[in-house]
Scaffold this active site. Structure first.
Site, PDB file in Angstrom:
ATOM      1  N   ASN A   2      16.009  44.246  33.273  1.00 45.84           N
ATOM      2  CA  ASN A   2      16.347  42.823  33.238  1.00 45.84           C
ATOM      3  C   ASN A   2      16.517  42.310  34.666  1.00 45.84           C
ATOM      4  O   ASN A   2      17.029  43.008  35.544  1.00 45.84           O
ATOM      5  CB  ASN A   2      17.589  42.549  32.375  1.00 45.84           C
ATOM      6  CG  ASN A   2      18.803  43.343  32.744  1.00 45.84           C
ATOM      7  OD1 ASN A   2      18.708  44.445  33.277  1.00 45.84           O
ATOM      8  ND2 ASN A   2      19.968  42.802  32.459  1.00 45.84           N
TER       9      ASN A   2
ATOM     10  N   GLU B 167      17.929  38.944  36.581  1.00 47.62           N
ATOM     11  CA  GLU B 167      18.690  37.706  36.389  1.00 47.62           C
ATOM     12  C   GLU B 167      18.450  36.743  37.546  1.00 47.62           C
ATOM     13  O   GLU B 167      17.832  37.099  38.566  1.00 47.62           O
ATOM     14  CB  GLU B 167      20.175  38.052  36.238  1.00 47.62           C
ATOM     15  CG  GLU B 167      20.398  38.919  35.007  1.00 47.62           C
ATOM     16  CD  GLU B 167      21.848  39.221  34.701  1.00 47.62           C
ATOM     17  OE1 GLU B 167      22.715  39.015  35.580  1.00 47.62           O
ATOM     18  OE2 GLU B 167      22.109  39.676  33.568  1.00 47.62           O
TER      19      GLU B 167
ATOM     20  N   CYS C 232      14.406  39.478  30.319  1.00 46.99           N
ATOM     21  CA  CYS C 232      14.886  40.716  29.688  1.00 46.99           C
ATOM     22  C   CYS C 232      14.030  41.913  30.109  1.00 46.99           C
ATOM     23  O   CYS C 232      12.850  41.770  30.441  1.00 46.99           O
ATOM     24  CB  CYS C 232      14.818  40.608  28.177  1.00 46.99           C
ATOM     25  SG  CYS C 232      15.977  39.457  27.452  1.00 46.99           S
TER      26      CYS C 232
ATOM     27  N   GLU D 280      12.762  44.249  28.231  1.00 39.78           N
ATOM     28  CA  GLU D 280      11.622  44.501  27.330  1.00 39.78           C
ATOM     29  C   GLU D 280      10.421  43.650  27.725  1.00 39.78           C
ATOM     30  O   GLU D 280       9.290  44.125  27.784  1.00 39.78           O
ATOM     31  CB  GLU D 280      12.011  44.175  25.874  1.00 39.78           C
ATOM     32  CG  GLU D 280      13.139  45.014  25.318  1.00 39.78           C
ATOM     33  CD  GLU D 280      14.511  44.393  25.534  1.00 39.78           C
ATOM     34  OE1 GLU D 280      14.745  43.792  26.617  1.00 39.78           O
ATOM     35  OE2 GLU D 280      15.362  44.518  24.650  1.00 39.78           O
TER      36      GLU D 280
ATOM     37  N   CYS E   9      16.630  41.217  21.882  1.00 32.08           N
ATOM     38  CA  CYS E   9      16.847  39.825  21.468  1.00 32.08           C
ATOM     39  C   CYS E   9      15.613  39.304  20.731  1.00 32.08           C
ATOM     40  O   CYS E   9      14.528  39.912  20.760  1.00 32.08           O
ATOM     41  CB  CYS E   9      17.180  38.949  22.666  1.00 32.08           C
ATOM     42  SG  CYS E   9      15.744  38.484  23.658  1.00 32.08           S
TER      43      CYS E   9
ATOM     44  N   CYS F 154      12.323  38.832  22.688  1.00 35.80           N
ATOM     45  CA  CYS F 154      11.621  40.097  22.987  1.00 35.80           C
ATOM     46  C   CYS F 154      10.916  40.640  21.744  1.00 35.80           C
ATOM     47  O   CYS F 154       9.839  41.224  21.840  1.00 35.80           O
ATOM     48  CB  CYS F 154      12.595  41.117  23.565  1.00 35.80           C
ATOM     49  SG  CYS F 154      13.114  40.658  25.227  1.00 35.80           S
TER      50      CYS F 154
HETATM   51  N1  THU Z   1      18.943  41.506  27.997  1.00 32.57           N
HETATM   52  C1  THU Z   1      17.838  42.298  27.998  1.00 32.57           C
HETATM   53  O1  THU Z   1      17.398  42.778  29.061  1.00 32.57           O
HETATM   54  N2  THU Z   1      17.223  42.550  26.811  1.00 32.57           N
HETATM   55  C2  THU Z   1      17.582  42.011  25.611  1.00 32.57           C
HETATM   56  O2  THU Z   1      16.912  42.220  24.600  1.00 32.57           O
HETATM   57  C3  THU Z   1      18.780  41.171  25.523  1.00 32.57           C
HETATM   58  C4  THU Z   1      19.495  40.919  26.798  1.00 32.57           C
HETATM   59  C5  THU Z   1      19.608  41.229  29.272  1.00 32.57           C
HETATM   60  C6  THU Z   1      19.542  39.781  29.698  1.00 32.57           C
HETATM   61  C7  THU Z   1      20.752  39.665  30.610  1.00 32.57           C
HETATM   62  O3  THU Z   1      20.372  40.053  31.921  1.00 32.57           O
HETATM   63  C8  THU Z   1      21.727  40.708  30.071  1.00 32.57           C
HETATM   64  O4  THU Z   1      20.983  41.526  29.180  1.00 32.57           O
HETATM   65  C9  THU Z   1      22.908  40.111  29.337  1.00 32.57           C
HETATM   66  O5  THU Z   1      22.494  39.201  28.373  1.00 32.57           O
END
Ligand code: THU
Length: 137
Positions: free
Chosen positions: A43, A45, A54, A56, A88, A91
């Protein structure tokens, strides 16, 4: 072909490269295609929070950049902060885009007991957005 344990370990290793200074919730993902190739993602940000990518989708983007199209068969997901790091909805829709025709995608996670378990994309997303006139999807 890598085993589910190997895919999970790769996701675990790559999660160390997560860029998640705002949530402090690192995630790593490792996706596997029918040709046996794997691609990694973390991930990423942004200070404009909604721009976060994300792990994935990052792994699937890397796969696409390497020429992969339909053929996704598995994806392992790991976060050091939480067992059972379930992908999520966004994804899941991305996974549906890359899955091989008439095949499911295995979603590999760690359960509450610390075992590596497999679910399927169909479990998590039984129906997928599609445009019926686009028969190739
Ligand atoms: N996140 C993912 O990398 N994958 C997911 O399927 C859900 C959330 C990350 C996004 C963010 O950087 C952190 O998790 C918290 O939401």
């Amino acid at each position: 072909m890598k085993t589910k344990e190997e895919l999970f370990l790769e996701a675990k290793k790559i999660s160390e490269n997560s860029y998640s200074p705002y949530s402090n919730f690192p995630v790593g993902a490792c996706c596997l295609f029918e040709n046996g190739k794997t691609y990694l993602g973390v991930n990423v940000e942004n200070v404009s929070y909604g721009l976060t990518l994300c792990a994935e989708r990052n792994a699937l983007s890397t796969a696409a950049a390497n020429g992969e199209k339909k053929g996704l068969i598995a994806i392992a997901i790991y976060s050091p902060k939480q067992k059972m790091c379930i992908p999520c909805g966004a994804c899941l829709q991305w996974m549906a885009e890359f899955r091989a025709e008439n095949k499911d995608v295995s979603i590999i996670l760690e359960n509450e007991e610390g075992e590596i378990v497999e679910h399927t994309l169909k479990d998590f997303l039984p129906f997928t957005f599609k445009i019926l006139s686009l028969i190739h999807i």
